[in-house]
Write a protein that holds these residues in place. Structure first.
Motif, PDB file in Angstrom:
ATOM      1  N   SER A 121      10.855   4.348  -0.473  1.00  0.00           N
ATOM      2  CA  SER A 121       9.902   5.136  -1.254  1.00  0.00           C
ATOM      3  C   SER A 121       8.770   4.257  -1.757  1.00  0.00           C
ATOM      4  O   SER A 121       8.850   3.023  -1.691  1.00  0.00           O
ATOM      5  N   THR A 123       8.100   3.955  -4.876  1.00  0.00           N
ATOM      6  CA  THR A 123       8.612   3.272  -6.059  1.00  0.00           C
ATOM      7  C   THR A 123       9.229   1.926  -5.677  1.00  0.00           C
ATOM      8  O   THR A 123       8.952   0.900  -6.302  1.00  0.00           O
ATOM      9  N   ASN A 126       6.491  -0.487  -4.558  1.00  0.00           N
ATOM     10  CA  ASN A 126       5.813  -1.096  -5.707  1.00  0.00           C
ATOM     11  C   ASN A 126       6.710  -2.120  -6.390  1.00  0.00           C
ATOM     12  O   ASN A 126       6.232  -3.168  -6.839  1.00  0.00           O
ATOM     13  N   HIS A 149       0.936   5.502 -11.818  1.00  0.00           N
ATOM     14  CA  HIS A 149       2.225   6.186 -11.674  1.00  0.00           C
ATOM     15  C   HIS A 149       3.207   5.702 -12.749  1.00  0.00           C
ATOM     16  O   HIS A 149       3.244   4.511 -13.061  1.00  0.00           O
ATOM     17  N   THR A 151       6.183   5.045 -12.757  1.00  0.00           N
ATOM     18  CA  THR A 151       7.226   4.083 -12.388  1.00  0.00           C
ATOM     19  C   THR A 151       6.791   2.622 -12.547  1.00  0.00           C
ATOM     20  O   THR A 151       7.640   1.741 -12.522  1.00  0.00           O
ATOM     21  N   THR A 194      -4.970   1.656  -8.825  1.00  0.00           N
ATOM     22  CA  THR A 194      -4.467   2.849  -8.145  1.00  0.00           C
ATOM     23  C   THR A 194      -5.585   3.444  -7.286  1.00  0.00           C
ATOM     24  O   THR A 194      -6.648   3.772  -7.804  1.00  0.00           O
ATOM     25  N   GLY A 196      -6.157   6.468  -5.815  1.00  0.00           N
ATOM     26  CA  GLY A 196      -5.706   7.854  -5.758  1.00  0.00           C
ATOM     27  C   GLY A 196      -4.571   8.077  -6.733  1.00  0.00           C
ATOM     28  O   GLY A 196      -3.402   7.876  -6.387  1.00  0.00           O
ATOM     29  N   ASP A 223      -1.946   0.228  -5.578  1.00  0.00           N
ATOM     30  CA  ASP A 223      -0.982   1.304  -5.384  1.00  0.00           C
ATOM     31  C   ASP A 223      -1.714   2.476  -4.738  1.00  0.00           C
ATOM     32  O   ASP A 223      -2.400   3.247  -5.398  1.00  0.00           O
ATOM     33  N   ALA A 225      -0.015   4.684  -2.849  1.00  0.00           N
ATOM     34  CA  ALA A 225       1.130   5.461  -2.347  1.00  0.00           C
ATOM     35  C   ALA A 225       0.672   6.847  -1.901  1.00  0.00           C
ATOM     36  O   ALA A 225       0.951   7.276  -0.784  1.00  0.00           O
ATOM     37  N   TYR A 226      -0.062   7.507  -2.780  1.00  0.00           N
ATOM     38  CA  TYR A 226      -0.583   8.829  -2.407  1.00  0.00           C
ATOM     39  C   TYR A 226      -1.898   8.725  -1.634  1.00  0.00           C
ATOM     40  O   TYR A 226      -2.087   9.367  -0.603  1.00  0.00           O
ATOM     41  N   ASP A 259       2.490   5.421   1.044  1.00  0.00           N
ATOM     42  CA  ASP A 259       3.652   6.265   1.342  1.00  0.00           C
ATOM     43  C   ASP A 259       3.387   7.141   2.562  1.00  0.00           C
ATOM     44  O   ASP A 259       2.760   8.193   2.438  1.00  0.00           O
ATOM     45  N   HIS A 261       5.395   9.077   3.628  1.00  0.00           N
ATOM     46  CA  HIS A 261       6.016  10.384   3.345  1.00  0.00           C
ATOM     47  C   HIS A 261       5.143  11.258   2.442  1.00  0.00           C
ATOM     48  O   HIS A 261       5.541  12.361   2.106  1.00  0.00           O
ATOM     49  N   LYS A 262       3.965  10.779   2.087  1.00  0.00           N
ATOM     50  CA  LYS A 262       3.026  11.676   1.398  1.00  0.00           C
ATOM     51  C   LYS A 262       1.956  12.165   2.384  1.00  0.00           C
ATOM     52  O   LYS A 262       1.978  13.300   2.778  1.00  0.00           O
TER      53      LYS A 262
HETATM   54  C1  LIG Z   1       4.104   9.050  -5.418  1.00  0.00           C
HETATM   55  C2  LIG Z   1       3.570   7.835  -6.031  1.00  0.00           C
HETATM   56  C3  LIG Z   1       4.392   6.755  -6.353  1.00  0.00           C
HETATM   57  C4  LIG Z   1       5.889   6.804  -6.211  1.00  0.00           C
HETATM   58  O1  LIG Z   1       6.237   6.959  -4.871  1.00  0.00           O
HETATM   59  P1  LIG Z   1       7.629   7.637  -4.455  1.00  0.00           P
HETATM   60  O2  LIG Z   1       7.555   7.578  -2.986  1.00  0.00           O
HETATM   61  O3  LIG Z   1       7.602   9.020  -5.022  1.00  0.00           O
HETATM   62  O4  LIG Z   1       8.714   6.827  -5.034  1.00  0.00           O
HETATM   63  C5  LIG Z   1       3.801   5.612  -6.865  1.00  0.00           C
HETATM   64  N1  LIG Z   1       2.470   5.563  -7.058  1.00  0.00           N
HETATM   65  C6  LIG Z   1       1.650   6.580  -6.752  1.00  0.00           C
HETATM   66  C7  LIG Z   1       0.183   6.439  -6.991  1.00  0.00           C
HETATM   67  C8  LIG Z   1       2.175   7.760  -6.229  1.00  0.00           C
HETATM   68  O5  LIG Z   1       1.369   8.793  -5.966  1.00  0.00           O
END
Ligand SMILES: *Cc1c(COP(=O)(O)O)cnc(C)c1O
Length: 454
Positions: A121, A123, A126, A149, A151, A194, A196, A223, A225-226, A259, A261-262
């Motif tokens: 993931s 998370t 990161n 995020h 987390t 970040t 996004g 980060d 991720a999204y 990610d 998966h996003k």
């Molecule tokens: C979704 C997201 C995360 C966490 O990712 P997961 O795959 O849900 O664990 C961390 N940072 C950002 C900016 C995100 O959008």
């Protein structure tokens, strides 16, 4: 792209390969009869109906959608073998696919050198980046924006380093002035930018933060991720094109999380971490007595905090990239459609007398709220919650989500609204399915109908 056809081919392809090793009888302890299977399956599929229709264009809520058929076929086919990408012994083919897919991600961001791997993931990805950051700057903390995020704070706690949330500006970007004040204390070793935000898709000024690297000797971690795949729209022609500066600057940062998966069309279980300097691999070194036998190359398990990881996740990403590569003409077209949808909807909301735009969307997330009389945060909060519930319950449903906007954030954008509470829920729609662009008018009309005072 008939999924049934490809799934049938998948089972045949793996069976044909398996048969080359000689056939054998499955053990009686594993046999279940078809009638019992059918009963359990009926109950199972019945229970799965307790879900929101994430696949449908009328679902315009959270960051959720099903994977692309190529990812489904890639995942399920490899899963029939079930390789473990912890080590080459666990599945040489999918380990190679992982390397190739990760190299494509690194190239997408403009890294000319990299070390990286998939993770379960964002998370965990990161966590890995912050773990390496801590090893390189022991005793110093991590700064991230208040809209980063949630987390990051949690993972700082896990790593035993101090997390420093930094205020955002009136558009939700990390406030560089506040950051610089913090960096002058010398307490921070790493800044998370970040690209996004998860709430509203806001991109921190990565290009402007680059100068802080030398000036304060900090690491920069992005980060994404999204938002990461939106780099494919940096400098593109047309309304969907994004200002290139922050995206181009990512190549000069120390580490990146994205990610698949996003926005990479993958099922859950697919994040990725990338480091610009391959030397950081030394922080992961460990000695396992059982996993590293078949090769002298550096194994993926030697550069990852996790042990077992699904080879199927790498297979799914690899197969998807063969068909929809992470290039402007490949996945870029998918992201462009969602971006156009967000811009189109924002335009309709701006012209509406029942809805108001919270702020202009930067990527594919639209934040908006109902116009209420008198204009108070309490009124907006209650009306947003009602629209969310009524939207789902209606005969012609629309599925939205809500986001809590803080009092100061609201005041920075909408100073005329009476701040009679800590904040208010607003409505939030992530338009991450390309189909959204053909349903914006319907979504807007339905939300207006539901929002209109009766
Ligand atoms: C979704 C997201 C995360 C966490 O990712 P997961 O795959 O849900 O664990 C961390 N940072 C950002 C900016 C995100 O959008």
């Amino acid at each position: 792209m008939d999924l049934q056809h490809w799934l049938a081919r998948a089972t045949h392809a793996i069976q044909d390969w398996a048969d080359t090793f000689g056939t054998y009888e499955p053990h009686p302890s594993l046999l279940v009869d078809d009638e019992r299977f059918a009963a359990a399956f009926t109950e199972f599929t019945g229970r799965l109906k307790d879900n929101y229709p994430f696949f449908h264009p009328h679902y315009a809520g959270q960051m959720l959608k099903p994977p692309h058929p190529a990812a489904v076929v890639g995942y399920l086919t490899a899963m029939l073998i079930n390789p473990n990408n912890h080590a080459l012994d666990g599945g040489p083919a999918t380990a190679r696919m992982e390397r190739e897919a990760v190299a494509r991600l690194a190239a997408m961001f403009g890294y000319d050198t990299h070390l990286g791997h998939l993770t379960t993931s964002g998370t965990i990805a990161n966590l890995e980046a912050l773990f390496v950051a801590r090893e390189l700057h022991p005793g110093r903390g991590v700064a991230y924006s208040a809209d980063a995020h949630y987390t990051h704070g949690r993972m700082c706690h896990v790593l035993g380093v101090k997390g420093h949330p930094v205020r955002t500006d009136g558009q939700g970007r990390l406030d560089l002035q506040a950051l610089e004040d913090l960096l002058r204390t010398g307490e921070v070793g790493t800044v998370v930018l970040t690209a996004g935000t998860t709430g509203l898709g806001v991109v921190d000024p990565v290009h402007e933060a680059l100068a802080l690297k030398e000036r304060h000797g900090v690491r920069l971690h992005v980060d994404a991720a999204y938002g990461g795949f939106f780099t494919l729209l940096a400098g593109a022609d047309g309304p969907e094109g994004l200002p290139p500066e922050p995206w181009r600057a990512i190549a000069r940062c120390d580490s990146i999380v994205v990610d698949p998966h996003k926005h990479g069309l993958q099922p859950y279980g697919c994040g990725a971490v990338l480091f610009r300097d391959p030397e950081v691999g030394r922080h992961y070194l460990h000695d396992s007595p059982y996993t590293y036998f078949t090769s002298t190359e550096l194994h993926l398990g030697e550069i990852s905090l996790e042990c077992s990881r699904a080879g199927a996740a790498a297979a799914a990403l690899w197969l998807t990239f063969q068909l929809l590569p992470p290039t402007p003409d490949g996945l870029g077209r998918v992201l462009a459609a969602g971006r156009r949808a967000a811009l189109d909807w924002a335009g309709l909301i701006t012209a509406s007398d029942v809805l108001e735009l919270y702020q202009q969307p930067e990527l594919d997330i639209v934040g908006y709220f109902p116009v209420v009389e008198p204009a108070t945060l309490t009124g907006i909060d209650a009306a947003s919650a009602r629209i969310l519930a009524d939207g789902m319950a209606s005969e012609r449903p629309v599925f939205l989500s809500t986001l809590k906007a803080g009092r100061e954030d609201f005041a920075a954008r909408h100073p005329k609204i009476t701040a009679d509470a800590d904040g208010a829920r607003i409505l939030r729609s992530v338009l991450m399915k390309p189909e959204s662009e053909h349903h914006v008018e319907h979504l807007h009309t339905r939300v207006e109908e539901i929002a209109r005072p009766r």
